[in-house]
Design an enzyme around this catalytic site. Structure first.
Site, PDB file in Angstrom:
ATOM      1  N   ARG A  97     -67.814 -10.080  -0.386  1.00  0.00           N
ATOM      2  CA  ARG A  97     -68.314 -11.217   0.408  1.00  0.00           C
ATOM      3  C   ARG A  97     -68.571 -12.449  -0.454  1.00  0.00           C
ATOM      4  O   ARG A  97     -68.407 -13.579   0.009  1.00  0.00           O
ATOM      5  CB  ARG A  97     -69.597 -10.815   1.149  1.00  0.00           C
ATOM      6  CG  ARG A  97     -69.273  -9.895   2.302  1.00  0.00           C
ATOM      7  CD  ARG A  97     -70.487  -9.440   3.030  1.00  0.00           C
ATOM      8  NE  ARG A  97     -70.118  -8.824   4.289  1.00  0.00           N
ATOM      9  CZ  ARG A  97     -70.929  -8.086   5.025  1.00  0.00           C
ATOM     10  NH1 ARG A  97     -72.159  -7.870   4.636  1.00  0.00           N
ATOM     11  NH2 ARG A  97     -70.507  -7.559   6.154  1.00  0.00           N
TER      12      ARG A  97
ATOM     13  N   LYS B 173     -65.473   6.431  20.862  1.00  0.00           N
ATOM     14  CA  LYS B 173     -65.841   6.449  22.281  1.00  0.00           C
ATOM     15  C   LYS B 173     -65.211   5.340  23.096  1.00  0.00           C
ATOM     16  O   LYS B 173     -65.110   4.205  22.647  1.00  0.00           O
ATOM     17  CB  LYS B 173     -67.357   6.315  22.404  1.00  0.00           C
ATOM     18  CG  LYS B 173     -68.084   7.549  21.923  1.00  0.00           C
ATOM     19  CD  LYS B 173     -69.568   7.388  22.133  1.00  0.00           C
ATOM     20  CE  LYS B 173     -70.280   8.716  21.957  1.00  0.00           C
ATOM     21  NZ  LYS B 173     -71.710   8.582  22.121  1.00  0.00           N
TER      22      LYS B 173
ATOM     23  N   GLY C 188     -65.439  -2.664  11.648  1.00  0.00           N
ATOM     24  CA  GLY C 188     -66.070  -1.454  11.131  1.00  0.00           C
ATOM     25  C   GLY C 188     -65.171  -0.456  10.441  1.00  0.00           C
ATOM     26  O   GLY C 188     -64.647  -0.717   9.363  1.00  0.00           O
TER      27      GLY C 188
ATOM     28  N   GLY D 286     -69.182  -6.839  13.877  1.00  0.00           N
ATOM     29  CA  GLY D 286     -69.680  -7.188  15.214  1.00  0.00           C
ATOM     30  C   GLY D 286     -69.058  -8.474  15.740  1.00  0.00           C
ATOM     31  O   GLY D 286     -68.702  -8.570  16.918  1.00  0.00           O
TER      32      GLY D 286
HETATM   33  P1  AMP Z   1     -65.709   3.549  16.052  1.00  0.00           P
HETATM   34  O1  AMP Z   1     -66.917   3.132  15.292  1.00  0.00           O
HETATM   35  O2  AMP Z   1     -65.886   3.600  17.534  1.00  0.00           O
HETATM   36  O3  AMP Z   1     -64.470   2.780  15.628  1.00  0.00           O
HETATM   37  O4  AMP Z   1     -65.476   5.057  15.685  1.00  0.00           O
HETATM   38  C1  AMP Z   1     -65.100   5.468  14.399  1.00  0.00           C
HETATM   39  C2  AMP Z   1     -65.348   6.930  14.276  1.00  0.00           C
HETATM   40  O5  AMP Z   1     -64.542   7.630  15.210  1.00  0.00           O
HETATM   41  C3  AMP Z   1     -64.986   7.480  12.914  1.00  0.00           C
HETATM   42  O6  AMP Z   1     -66.159   7.869  12.270  1.00  0.00           O
HETATM   43  C4  AMP Z   1     -64.111   8.689  13.233  1.00  0.00           C
HETATM   44  O7  AMP Z   1     -64.461   9.821  12.499  1.00  0.00           O
HETATM   45  C5  AMP Z   1     -64.362   8.921  14.703  1.00  0.00           C
HETATM   46  N1  AMP Z   1     -63.249   9.619  15.374  1.00  0.00           N
HETATM   47  C6  AMP Z   1     -61.950   9.280  15.359  1.00  0.00           C
HETATM   48  N2  AMP Z   1     -61.218  10.209  16.023  1.00  0.00           N
HETATM   49  C7  AMP Z   1     -62.077  11.148  16.451  1.00  0.00           C
HETATM   50  C8  AMP Z   1     -61.920  12.355  17.197  1.00  0.00           C
HETATM   51  N3  AMP Z   1     -60.728  12.773  17.599  1.00  0.00           N
HETATM   52  N4  AMP Z   1     -63.024  13.080  17.458  1.00  0.00           N
HETATM   53  C9  AMP Z   1     -64.231  12.659  17.037  1.00  0.00           C
HETATM   54  N5  AMP Z   1     -64.447  11.519  16.351  1.00  0.00           N
HETATM   55  C10 AMP Z   1     -63.380  10.770  16.052  1.00  0.00           C
END
Ligand code: AMP
Length: 395
Positions: free
Chosen positions: A35, A197, A353, A376
């Protein structure tokens, strides 16, 4: 867009909001100077024009004036990165800061103490913003990471510089990269959304369907879609209450002629562990007690084909649990595909992220067109929100 390139800073005291919220170790040494390095072009432009810089930033989330959050810890790293001496003020407002700013000579750099030692900063307090504004004659915002917050130093302060304000070079680059995907990108445009999610990405998906030709949905989000379509997802992560929404998304995509691609096969595991037993299975037929933790070889090949067809690519979110080596190969394969497409002329933006962490971990950082620095802020831009820090400069 008014940027530092349109301004000559000779004899100007530029008050620059930077993002020096860097990680420190237990000795209070900077462990990642990304940064600070990112802010260098803006600072050097002002100095080379014959101006001076007053730098303001937050560090961490102090609740009082806790010494561990002092920006004094970063002074030596900042001096090394810039190659000039850096003066330090023990507060960001008040007599000492004002005197230090008043005494500043062309070519000099002054760093102010942590803005968040004052709770008026995050409250967007008008009076506090006005005090900060008295320190300089020109306001530059170069902190994309906080552009989605209407804080005193990121947004409220801009009104005290009706004419004398602009974007720093980092912030301008961030805005430009997002515009290239959301507004001006060469078609076909592809968005790849992975991660855990559906619920955390739903607003992005909704907004992005108006902008893209292809959408790859991967990671944990896959299973909500697959189950909604009647598949068996075993123990995979799945949001049952979002299945209806998933079907609506598929309908909406159809009506907008967006092609959605979801994994057809997965690497399933009998435990959420790097040492679990694994097997490749059809995404619609995951056995009971097994969970899909990465995409399978057929999916990788299909995704690669889609990526190679596209001229503009946005990637947010890993395709599997990349933190565990056993489940990292889908994310790595996607990184390889995007790197190849980029080499062949596509514009690729990675942001938000965990995908940034993955890109750094697997060495794709210099093989994509742009890696966004603001988690964010990037996500809110993709959701179609006007970021207050950006609006305040544009007004
Ligand atoms: P996000 O912050 O929503 O981008 O989520 C990232 C996280 O999603 C990472 O820590 C991954 O380990 C998790 N992730 C990716 N694929 C899967 C999966 N098939 N099952 C569970 N977690 C997952």
């Amino acid at each position: 867009m008014k940027t530092i390139q349109n301004v000559n800073f000779k004899n100007t005291k530029a008050l620059i909001r930077v993002d020096f919220n860097v990680p420190l170790n237990s000795q209070f040494e900077v462990t990642d100077d990304t940064r600070i390095v990112s802010a260098k072009p803006t600072i050097l432009k002002v100095l080379e024009d014959g101006g001076s810089c007053i730098l303001m930033s937050h560090l961490g989330r102090p609740t009082a004036q806790e010494p561990e959050f002092s920006l004094r810890h970063i002074v030596s790293t900042l001096e090394t990165v810039l190659g000039v001496q850096v003066l330090f003020a023990n507060d960001c407002v008040g007599d000492e800061a004002q005197a230090a700013a008043d005494d500043l000579q062309p070519g000099q750099v002054l760093l102010l103490e942590n803005l968040r030692y004052h709770d008026e900063e995050t409250k967007g307090n008008h009076g506090f913003a006005e005090k900060l504004s008295k320190l300089g004659g020109f306001y530059i915002n170069d902190a994309f990471g906080t552009a989605h917050r209407a804080h005193a130093s990121t947004t409220i302060i801009a009104q005290f510089f009706p004419e004398n304000k602009c974007f720093g070079s980092l912030l301008a680059q961030e805005i430009d990269s997002i515009d290239k995907v959301m507004q001006t990108g060469e078609k076909p445009v592809l968005a790849i959304l992975g991660g855990a999610k559906v619920s955390s990405k739903i607003t992005i998906i909704d907004n992005i369907l108006d902008k893209v030709d292809h959408l790859i949905i991967g990671g944990g989000m896959t299973f909500t879609f697959v189950k909604a379509l009647g598949g068996h997802v075993g123990d995979s992560i799945c949001e049952d209450d979002k299945m209806e929404l998933a079907l609506e998304i598929l309908e909406k995509a159809k009506s907008k002629n967006v092609q959605i691609h979801v994994p057809v096969d997965v690497l399933a595991a009998d435990d959420f562990s790097n040492e679990a037993n694994t097997q490749i299975v059809d995404v619609r037929a995951i056995p009971e007690n097994w969970q899909g933790l990465d995409c399978g070889p057929k999916s990788k090949a299909i995704f690669n084909e889609v990526v190679q067809q596209c001229k503009t690519i946005l990637w947010n979110g890993p395709l599997g649990v990349f933190e565990m080596e056993t489940f990292s190969s889908g994310t790595i394969a996607l990184g390889d595909s995007i790197a190849e497409a980029t080499k062949n002329g596509a514009f690729s933006l990675v942001g938000g992220g965990d995908s940034v962490a993955a890109v750094k971990q697997f060495g794709f950082e210099n093989k994509v067109s742009y890696v966004s620095t603001g988690g964010g802020a990037m996500l809110e831009s993709l959701e179609g929100k006007i970021l207050p820090g950006i609006a305040a400069i544009s007004e």
